[in-house]
Design a protein around this motif. Sequence first.
Motif, PDB file in Angstrom:
ATOM      1  N   ASN A 192      -5.086 -12.674   8.181  1.00  0.00           N
ATOM      2  CA  ASN A 192      -6.003 -13.740   7.802  1.00  0.00           C
ATOM      3  C   ASN A 192      -7.211 -13.105   7.110  1.00  0.00           C
ATOM      4  OD1 ASN A 192      -8.181 -15.697   7.904  1.00  0.00           O
ATOM      5  ND2 ASN A 192      -6.880 -16.895   9.263  1.00  0.00           N
ATOM      6  N   GLY A 193      -7.215 -13.173   5.790  1.00  0.00           N
ATOM      7  CA  GLY A 193      -8.243 -12.494   5.012  1.00  0.00           C
ATOM      8  C   GLY A 193      -9.667 -12.883   5.369  1.00  0.00           C
ATOM      9  N   PRO A 194      -9.999 -14.188   5.468  1.00  0.00           N
ATOM     10  CA  PRO A 194     -11.377 -14.552   5.841  1.00  0.00           C
ATOM     11  C   PRO A 194     -11.797 -14.003   7.196  1.00  0.00           C
ATOM     12  CG  PRO A 194     -10.255 -16.416   4.843  1.00  0.00           C
ATOM     13  CD  PRO A 194      -9.214 -15.355   5.035  1.00  0.00           C
ATOM     14  N   LYS A 195     -10.878 -13.999   8.189  1.00  0.00           N
ATOM     15  CA  LYS A 195     -11.217 -13.437   9.497  1.00  0.00           C
ATOM     16  C   LYS A 195     -11.470 -11.936   9.421  1.00  0.00           C
ATOM     17  CE  LYS A 195      -8.790 -16.558  12.691  1.00  0.00           C
ATOM     18  NZ  LYS A 195      -7.717 -16.619  13.728  1.00  0.00           N
ATOM     19  N   ALA A 196     -10.802 -11.277   8.479  1.00  0.00           N
ATOM     20  CA  ALA A 196     -10.909  -9.827   8.363  1.00  0.00           C
ATOM     21  C   ALA A 196     -12.128  -9.387   7.566  1.00  0.00           C
ATOM     22  CB  ALA A 196      -9.644  -9.277   7.715  1.00  0.00           C
ATOM     23  N   ASN A 197     -12.867 -10.349   7.026  1.00  0.00           N
ATOM     24  CA  ASN A 197     -14.009 -10.021   6.173  1.00  0.00           C
ATOM     25  C   ASN A 197     -15.007  -9.109   6.901  1.00  0.00           C
ATOM     26  OD1 ASN A 197     -15.665 -10.176   3.867  1.00  0.00           O
ATOM     27  ND2 ASN A 197     -16.876 -11.817   4.793  1.00  0.00           N
ATOM     28  N   GLY A 198     -15.342  -8.005   6.250  1.00  0.00           N
ATOM     29  CA  GLY A 198     -16.333  -7.087   6.796  1.00  0.00           C
ATOM     30  C   GLY A 198     -15.810  -6.107   7.821  1.00  0.00           C
ATOM     31  N   LYS A 199     -14.539  -6.161   8.160  1.00  0.00           N
ATOM     32  CA  LYS A 199     -13.977  -5.274   9.178  1.00  0.00           C
ATOM     33  C   LYS A 199     -13.322  -4.064   8.512  1.00  0.00           C
ATOM     34  CE  LYS A 199     -13.145  -9.042  12.447  1.00  0.00           C
ATOM     35  NZ  LYS A 199     -14.239  -8.642  13.356  1.00  0.00           N
ATOM     36  N   SER A 200     -13.362  -2.939   9.214  1.00  0.00           N
ATOM     37  CA  SER A 200     -12.763  -1.702   8.725  1.00  0.00           C
ATOM     38  C   SER A 200     -12.039  -1.023   9.877  1.00  0.00           C
ATOM     39  CB  SER A 200     -13.817  -0.770   8.133  1.00  0.00           C
ATOM     40  OG  SER A 200     -13.240   0.440   7.705  1.00  0.00           O
ATOM     41  N   ILE A 201     -10.736  -0.807   9.719  1.00  0.00           N
ATOM     42  CA  ILE A 201      -9.923  -0.186  10.762  1.00  0.00           C
ATOM     43  C   ILE A 201      -8.966   0.794  10.097  1.00  0.00           C
ATOM     44  CG2 ILE A 201      -8.206  -0.570  12.587  1.00  0.00           C
ATOM     45  CD1 ILE A 201      -9.327  -3.414  12.895  1.00  0.00           C
ATOM     46  N   ALA A 202      -8.887   2.011  10.643  1.00  0.00           N
ATOM     47  CA  ALA A 202      -7.961   3.031  10.153  1.00  0.00           C
ATOM     48  C   ALA A 202      -7.047   3.448  11.292  1.00  0.00           C
ATOM     49  CB  ALA A 202      -8.728   4.228   9.602  1.00  0.00           C
ATOM     50  N   LEU A 203      -5.736   3.309  11.077  1.00  0.00           N
ATOM     51  CA  LEU A 203      -4.758   3.630  12.113  1.00  0.00           C
ATOM     52  C   LEU A 203      -3.705   4.583  11.568  1.00  0.00           C
ATOM     53  CD1 LEU A 203      -4.026   0.036  13.519  1.00  0.00           C
ATOM     54  CD2 LEU A 203      -5.676   1.700  14.414  1.00  0.00           C
ATOM     55  N   ASN A 204      -3.266   5.485  12.421  1.00  0.00           N
ATOM     56  CA  ASN A 204      -2.079   6.280  12.136  1.00  0.00           C
ATOM     57  C   ASN A 204      -0.896   5.672  12.896  1.00  0.00           C
ATOM     58  OD1 ASN A 204      -3.328   8.114  10.465  1.00  0.00           O
ATOM     59  ND2 ASN A 204      -3.737   9.605  12.094  1.00  0.00           N
ATOM     60  N   LEU A 205       0.238   5.557  12.212  1.00  0.00           N
ATOM     61  CA  LEU A 205       1.427   4.973  12.816  1.00  0.00           C
ATOM     62  C   LEU A 205       2.544   6.004  12.760  1.00  0.00           C
ATOM     63  CD1 LEU A 205       2.773   2.382  13.960  1.00  0.00           C
ATOM     64  CD2 LEU A 205       3.329   1.748  11.604  1.00  0.00           C
ATOM     65  N   SER A 206       3.153   6.270  13.923  1.00  0.00           N
ATOM     66  CA  SER A 206       4.207   7.271  14.002  1.00  0.00           C
ATOM     67  C   SER A 206       5.406   6.695  14.742  1.00  0.00           C
ATOM     68  CB  SER A 206       3.688   8.517  14.730  1.00  0.00           C
ATOM     69  OG  SER A 206       4.705   9.482  14.849  1.00  0.00           O
ATOM     70  N   PHE A 207       6.613   6.819  14.136  1.00  0.00           N
ATOM     71  CA  PHE A 207       7.832   6.302  14.761  1.00  0.00           C
ATOM     72  C   PHE A 207       8.587   7.441  15.430  1.00  0.00           C
ATOM     73  CE2 PHE A 207       6.717   3.064  11.731  1.00  0.00           C
ATOM     74  CZ  PHE A 207       6.958   1.900  12.451  1.00  0.00           C
ATOM     75  N   SER A 208       8.763   7.306  16.745  1.00  0.00           N
ATOM     76  CA  SER A 208       9.329   8.378  17.540  1.00  0.00           C
ATOM     77  C   SER A 208      10.807   8.621  17.253  1.00  0.00           C
ATOM     78  CB  SER A 208       9.147   8.075  19.031  1.00  0.00           C
ATOM     79  OG  SER A 208       9.722   6.807  19.355  1.00  0.00           O
ATOM     80  N   ASP A 209      11.529   7.588  16.809  1.00  0.00           N
ATOM     81  CA  ASP A 209      12.975   7.728  16.618  1.00  0.00           C
ATOM     82  C   ASP A 209      13.370   8.026  15.181  1.00  0.00           C
ATOM     83  OD1 ASP A 209      12.057   5.245  15.895  1.00  0.00           O
ATOM     84  OD2 ASP A 209      13.752   4.127  16.726  1.00  0.00           O
ATOM     85  N   THR A 210      12.503   7.739  14.215  1.00  0.00           N
ATOM     86  CA  THR A 210      12.851   7.971  12.808  1.00  0.00           C
ATOM     87  C   THR A 210      11.986   9.050  12.152  1.00  0.00           C
ATOM     88  OG1 THR A 210      11.325   6.258  12.004  1.00  0.00           O
ATOM     89  CG2 THR A 210      13.584   5.560  12.575  1.00  0.00           C
ATOM     90  N   ASN A 211      10.980   9.527  12.873  1.00  0.00           N
ATOM     91  CA  ASN A 211      10.072  10.565  12.367  1.00  0.00           C
ATOM     92  C   ASN A 211       9.330  10.140  11.097  1.00  0.00           C
ATOM     93  OD1 ASN A 211      10.719  12.482  14.415  1.00  0.00           O
ATOM     94  ND2 ASN A 211      12.622  12.978  13.317  1.00  0.00           N
ATOM     95  N   GLN A 212       9.115   8.825  10.945  1.00  0.00           N
ATOM     96  CA  GLN A 212       8.331   8.325   9.819  1.00  0.00           C
ATOM     97  C   GLN A 212       6.875   8.172  10.243  1.00  0.00           C
ATOM     98  OE1 GLN A 212      11.323   5.015   9.328  1.00  0.00           O
ATOM     99  NE2 GLN A 212      10.762   5.257   7.159  1.00  0.00           N
ATOM    100  N   ARG A 213       5.982   8.468   9.298  1.00  0.00           N
ATOM    101  CA  ARG A 213       4.551   8.379   9.586  1.00  0.00           C
ATOM    102  C   ARG A 213       3.851   7.596   8.473  1.00  0.00           C
ATOM    103  NH1 ARG A 213       1.974  14.036  10.733  1.00  0.00           N
ATOM    104  NH2 ARG A 213       2.548  14.305   8.547  1.00  0.00           N
ATOM    105  N   TYR A 214       2.857   6.817   8.887  1.00  0.00           N
ATOM    106  CA  TYR A 214       2.100   5.993   7.943  1.00  0.00           C
ATOM    107  C   TYR A 214       0.620   6.028   8.305  1.00  0.00           C
ATOM    108  CZ  TYR A 214       6.424   3.908   6.184  1.00  0.00           C
ATOM    109  OH  TYR A 214       7.648   3.708   5.611  1.00  0.00           O
ATOM    110  N   ALA A 215      -0.199   5.949   7.275  1.00  0.00           N
ATOM    111  CA  ALA A 215      -1.629   5.715   7.454  1.00  0.00           C
ATOM    112  C   ALA A 215      -1.909   4.280   7.029  1.00  0.00           C
ATOM    113  CB  ALA A 215      -2.437   6.695   6.608  1.00  0.00           C
ATOM    114  N   ILE A 216      -2.482   3.488   7.945  1.00  0.00           N
ATOM    115  CA  ILE A 216      -2.734   2.069   7.694  1.00  0.00           C
ATOM    116  C   ILE A 216      -4.236   1.832   7.645  1.00  0.00           C
ATOM    117  CG2 ILE A 216      -2.387  -0.274   8.566  1.00  0.00           C
ATOM    118  CD1 ILE A 216       0.110   0.734   9.986  1.00  0.00           C
ATOM    119  N   GLN A 217      -4.679   1.130   6.613  1.00  0.00           N
ATOM    120  CA  GLN A 217      -6.115   0.916   6.405  1.00  0.00           C
ATOM    121  C   GLN A 217      -6.413  -0.573   6.221  1.00  0.00           C
ATOM    122  OE1 GLN A 217      -8.765   3.621   5.615  1.00  0.00           O
ATOM    123  NE2 GLN A 217      -9.898   1.836   6.334  1.00  0.00           N
TER     124      GLN A 217
END
Length: 643
Positions: free
Chosen positions: A543-568
Motif C-alpha cells: 500500500n503505497g500511501p501507507k508506506a509514505n516516508g518509511k525506509s526498511i532494508a532487509l536481507n532475505l536468505s533461502f535455506s533450501d535454495t541458497n538464493q539471497r536477496y536485498a530488499i529495500q
Amino acid sequence: MTHYNPDTRQNISLHATPSSTTLAANASVLTQLPFEQQDDFDQATRGFVGTIADQAIVNAQGQVVWDLAPYDFLSTQSAPPTVHPSLWRQARLNYIHGLFKVTDRIYQVRGLDLSNMTIIEGDTGLIIIDPLTSLETAHASLQLYYAHFAPRPVRAVIYTHSHTDHYGGVKGVVSEDDVEAGKVQILAPADFMAHAVSENVFAGNAMSRRAMYMYGALLPKSELGQVDAGLGKTIPLGTITLIPPTDTIRQSGEWRTIDGVEMEFLMAMNTEAPSEMLIFFPQFQALCAAEDMTHTLHNLYTLRGAEVRDPVSWWKTINETIERFGSRTEVVFAQHHWPTWGQAQILTFLKKQRDLYKYLHDQTLRLINHGYTMLEVAEKIQLPAELAQCWYNRGYYGSVNHNVKGIYQKYLGFYSSNPADLHPLPPEEAARKYVEYMGGPEQIMQKARRSFDAGEYRWVAQVMHHVVFADPTLQPARELLAATFEQLAYQCENPTWRNEYLMGALELRQGHAITSSTKTDSPDVIKAMTIDMLLDYLGIRLNGPKANGKSIALNLSFSDTNQRYAIQLENSALTYTPDKQFARPDATLTLSRAILDAINLGATTFENEIAFNAIQIQGDKNKVLELLSLMDTFEPTFNVVTP
C-alpha cells in the motif's frame, strides 16, 4: 453488502420476459444468416465414439465441478425468444460432448470442459495435447478414452499455450513423480512458464472476479440464464494443477518424434496467447491449430482483462500456416470446437480466419487515421458479407465491437485526444453530478422507463448506471437497470456479453456470490513462481500511501535454495536485488521456499512462522512486522455494478 448462495442458483429468480423490441430483433436474425447450413452439426458429431454415463464430474470431496445435465434445455432446435438465434445454434453445437475420432490415431474429448483434450496414439502409449482446465475433468476425459480402448500409459503431454484451460488438468493424466523420473515428457512453447504464472497471479484477483461475469459460471443454466461461453459451455470449478515443461519449443520448424509420432512445430507467439505454438503431424496429414483458428471470432481484447493480443501476429501466423501446411493438411483440429476435414474446406477456413483479423486491424487503423475515436470506430466497423456469413467468423467469444476497441487501445491507449476526456471525474462523483443535473433520480427514472418502453436499452443502461452509482440503496433504480441488462442480454449473439449482462442483473438484485470462481493462483502455480515473481507480487500488494516516508532494508536468505536477496522499501516502492546482501540491514530473514509458498497460499502467515521459528530473524523484528503491516489483502468479490 448482500450475498446469494450459488448452490441455490438454479432457483434464482430470472423471470423477465423479452420485450417486443427484443422479439423483433431476434426474429430478424433468422433472415440475415444462413441457418439452413448444417455442415457444422455433421462435423461436430463425426467420429463419435461415446460419452460419460453420468454428465456430472465431481472432485475428491464429492462436489460437482462440471455438469452438463442443466444444459438439457438445449435439445430444442428452435431458439427461444430469450436467446439470440445464432447464439442458440452455437450453444447447441458446444453441447455435443464425448470422445470423437478425428483421424487414424487421433481422438478428442470435447464438451467435458471449456476446452478440448486431444489424445494421440503413439507406438506404445499416448500423447496428450492440452489436459483441460482441472484435474477432475482431465481425469474423467482420459477415463472415457480408456472405457473404449485398452489403457496405455501417457508418454508425453503437450501444452499448446499458456492459458489455464490448456494445462490446469495435467495432474489428472500424469503424475509429477513420473515426469521427474523421465517417464513422461512435457513440451511447451518458449516462455510458457513465465506467462502461465504471471497472468494468473499479478492481476489474478481482478481477472478471477471479472471471469465470473464473462463466463457466467454462477448463473442458472436456462433459456433465461447462461447458455454458453462461446468456446465451450463454461469454466469448470475444479482443481488447477501445473507441472513445468521438460522440453521447450523455441522456433518454427523444430521437429520432435515422441513414441513414433512425428511433429513439426510453428511458433504462434503473441497471437491468442503470448506463448503459443501450432503442431503439424505429417504421418496423419493433421494440423493442431491450438487456439488460433477456431469456430468463432476470437478475442483480441478479452472481457476478463488481459494484455491486448496482436492481430498482426495473428493473421501472419495463419498465413504462414497456409504456406507451410496448407497443401499437406487433410484435417485441422483445435483445442476448442470441432475439426474441419478436406483440403479445400480447410484452405477456405484458414484464409477467411486470416482475413478476419487482417480486416479488423486494417480498418480500425484506417478510421483511427481519419480521426475517429474508439467508440466511433467500434460503431462504424462491420464485417463484409463474405466474412460475416461464415459461421466460424461470428462473434461468439470475441466481438467486432470490443476487438476493435482493443486494437484502438493497443495503438493509442485510453485517451481520445479530446481534453474533455483527459481528466474526467471518477464514476461515483460523476454519477452524483449527473443525477443532480438531470433533475434527481425520480425524474431520471420516469424518462428512463419511457426509453425502456421504446427499446432504447443501451441508453437506459448508460443513464441508470449513474443513478445506481449515485445512490446504490435505491432499489427501483437497481431493478430498472437489471431489467435493462436482461433485454440487452437476450439480444446478444456473443455469449460472454450475455453472461456479463445477466451477472450484472443478478448482482443488482441478489448481491454478491458468497463463493468465488476457480482460483487461478493454485498451489502448483504458486510453486512455479520464481522468487523474483514472488517479490514482484509483494510489491504489488504494498500500500503505497501507507508506506509514505518509511525506509526498511532487509536481507532475505533461502535455506533450501541458497538464493539471497536485498530488499529495500524506499520512496514508497519495494525493490529487490538478487545475489546481494546489505552490509547493515535492519533485519535478515532466513526461511525455506516451502514456507514462503505456504504463506502465499494462505495456509499460514509470516507472523505464525516467525513465532514458530520457521522464519529466523536477525536484527530488528519490528521492521519486518512493519513491512508486513503495509501489505494489502485483495477482496475477491469487489463491487462491479455498484460503487
